[in-house]
Design a protein around this motif. Structure first.
Motif, PDB file in Angstrom:
ATOM      1  N   ILE A  12       0.951  -1.300  -0.001  1.00  9.70           N
ATOM      2  CA  ILE A  12       0.062   0.017   0.146  1.00  9.70           C
ATOM      3  C   ILE A  12       0.911   1.255   0.152  1.00  9.70           C
ATOM      4  CG2 ILE A  12      -1.624   1.355   1.310  1.00  9.70           C
ATOM      5  CD1 ILE A  12      -2.871  -0.843   0.116  1.00  9.70           C
ATOM      6  N   GLY A  13       0.612   2.187  -0.779  1.00 12.08           N
ATOM      7  CA  GLY A  13       1.445   3.436  -0.825  1.00 12.08           C
ATOM      8  C   GLY A  13       2.562   3.329  -1.828  1.00 12.08           C
ATOM      9  N   THR A  47      -5.162   2.972  -5.065  1.00 13.82           N
ATOM     10  CA  THR A  47      -5.292   2.196  -3.828  1.00 13.82           C
ATOM     11  C   THR A  47      -6.527   1.363  -3.982  1.00 13.82           C
ATOM     12  OG1 THR A  47      -4.127   3.575  -2.728  1.00 13.82           O
ATOM     13  CG2 THR A  47      -5.038   1.968  -1.213  1.00 13.82           C
ATOM     14  N   VAL A  92       2.878  -1.312   4.233  1.00 12.13           N
ATOM     15  CA  VAL A  92       2.949  -0.126   3.581  1.00 12.13           C
ATOM     16  C   VAL A  92       4.358  -0.052   3.147  1.00 12.13           C
ATOM     17  CG1 VAL A  92       3.178   2.262   4.224  1.00 12.13           C
ATOM     18  CG2 VAL A  92       1.412   1.192   5.028  1.00 12.13           C
ATOM     19  N   VAL A 108       7.795   6.538   4.970  1.00  8.08           N
ATOM     20  CA  VAL A 108       6.846   5.870   3.874  1.00  8.08           C
ATOM     21  C   VAL A 108       7.123   6.783   2.616  1.00  8.08           C
ATOM     22  CG1 VAL A 108       5.270   5.433   5.521  1.00  8.08           C
ATOM     23  CG2 VAL A 108       4.924   7.290   4.648  1.00  8.08           C
ATOM     24  N   GLU A 115       1.677   9.028   6.748  1.00  3.07           N
ATOM     25  CA  GLU A 115       1.823   7.945   7.352  1.00  3.07           C
ATOM     26  C   GLU A 115       0.542   7.324   7.866  1.00  3.07           C
ATOM     27  OE1 GLU A 115       4.559   5.350  10.583  1.00  3.07           O
ATOM     28  OE2 GLU A 115       5.485   7.425   9.427  1.00  3.07           O
ATOM     29  N   LEU A 118      -1.819   5.970   5.442  1.00  7.31           N
ATOM     30  CA  LEU A 118      -1.318   4.650   4.807  1.00  7.31           C
ATOM     31  C   LEU A 118      -1.533   3.645   5.618  1.00  7.31           C
ATOM     32  CD1 LEU A 118       2.000   5.659   3.242  1.00  7.31           C
ATOM     33  CD2 LEU A 118      -0.138   4.954   1.772  1.00  7.31           C
ATOM     34  N   TYR A 119      -1.510   3.535   6.894  1.00 11.59           N
ATOM     35  CA  TYR A 119      -1.847   2.681   7.761  1.00 11.59           C
ATOM     36  C   TYR A 119      -3.403   2.375   8.181  1.00 11.59           C
ATOM     37  CZ  TYR A 119       2.974   1.670   9.098  1.00 11.59           C
ATOM     38  OH  TYR A 119       4.185   1.463   8.850  1.00 11.59           O
ATOM     39  N   LEU A 132      -4.133   0.312   5.195  1.00 13.62           N
ATOM     40  CA  LEU A 132      -3.956  -1.016   5.424  1.00 13.62           C
ATOM     41  C   LEU A 132      -4.835  -1.674   6.191  1.00 13.62           C
ATOM     42  CD1 LEU A 132      -1.230  -3.120   4.965  1.00 13.62           C
ATOM     43  CD2 LEU A 132      -0.506  -2.076   7.087  1.00 13.62           C
TER      44      LEU A 132
END
Length: 204
Positions: free
Chosen positions: A74-75, A84, A103, A142, A149, A152-153, A156
């Protein structure tokens, strides 16, 4: 090594004969580096595969009675929020049994890491700094092109929720429980999954 840092030797070596031989030798699961479901992103990271190749390999593997676990990033560089979502939908469509997602964080001296430094997207050569002055508080960056960040998580966790909390997966997984030991392991796995998808990353 490709731009992400993956070995490139056997990208297109999966076919029916190879899989039949693997199954005959006792292979029960193969992990594939799917990474993304977006053609332009796969090209950007130098993966050397395409979505049709990935889907064909996974279907052939399942047809030979071998389980599949797909690794996803991801990312990745060039991955917009819309892309995404495209990756998540691709993962939900292909017949993979399991996923392992992460990530993206650029490895030192890879082409993408050097690109990030050159363009200023990565502010400092933090891997070099860490090598010179190791610290237990070191935290790799990242790829902050479209996301923070924390975002992104969140994505995820969303991917894990949408894959593992599907009714079809739950029914399949519970159907494999044959004894009390397997039931206990399933409970532990479920607790681990819930902790992953519900917990926010420290400091976010």
């Amino acid at each position: 090594i490709d731009a992400v840092g993956n070995p490139t030797a056997a990208r297109d070596q999966i076919d029916a004969d190879v899989l039949q031989a693997a199954a005959g030798a006792g292979c029960t699961r193969i992990h594939y580096g799917v990474e993304s479901g977006v053609p332009s992103v796969l090209e950007r990271i130098g993966k050397g595969t395409n979505v049709d190749m990935v889907e064909k390999a996974i279907r052939l593997t399942r047809e030979r009675g071998i389980e599949v676990s797909s690794n996803v990033m991801i990312g990745l560089p060039g991955e917009s929020p819309e892309q995404t979502e495209q990756t998540i939908r691709f993962i939900l469509k292909i017949p993979t049994n399991y996923i392992q997602a992460a990530v993206f964080m650029p490895y030192p001296a890879t082409p993408l890491y050097m690109e990030g430094l050159k363009t200023g997207l990565l502010k400092t050569d933090y891997w070099r700094e860490f090598a010179m002055y190791p610290s237990e508080n070191f935290h790799p960056s990242v790829w902050p092109e479209f996301y923070t960040e924390a975002q992104l998580y969140d994505k995820l966790r969303e991917l894990y929720r949408r894959f593992y909390l599907r009714l079809s997966f739950v029914i399949m997984y519970l159907g494999r429980i044959k004894n009390p030991g397997a039931l206990l392991q399933a409970f532990r796995n479920g607790c681990t999954l819930l902790s992953v998808v519900m917990k926010r990353r420290t400091g976010q």
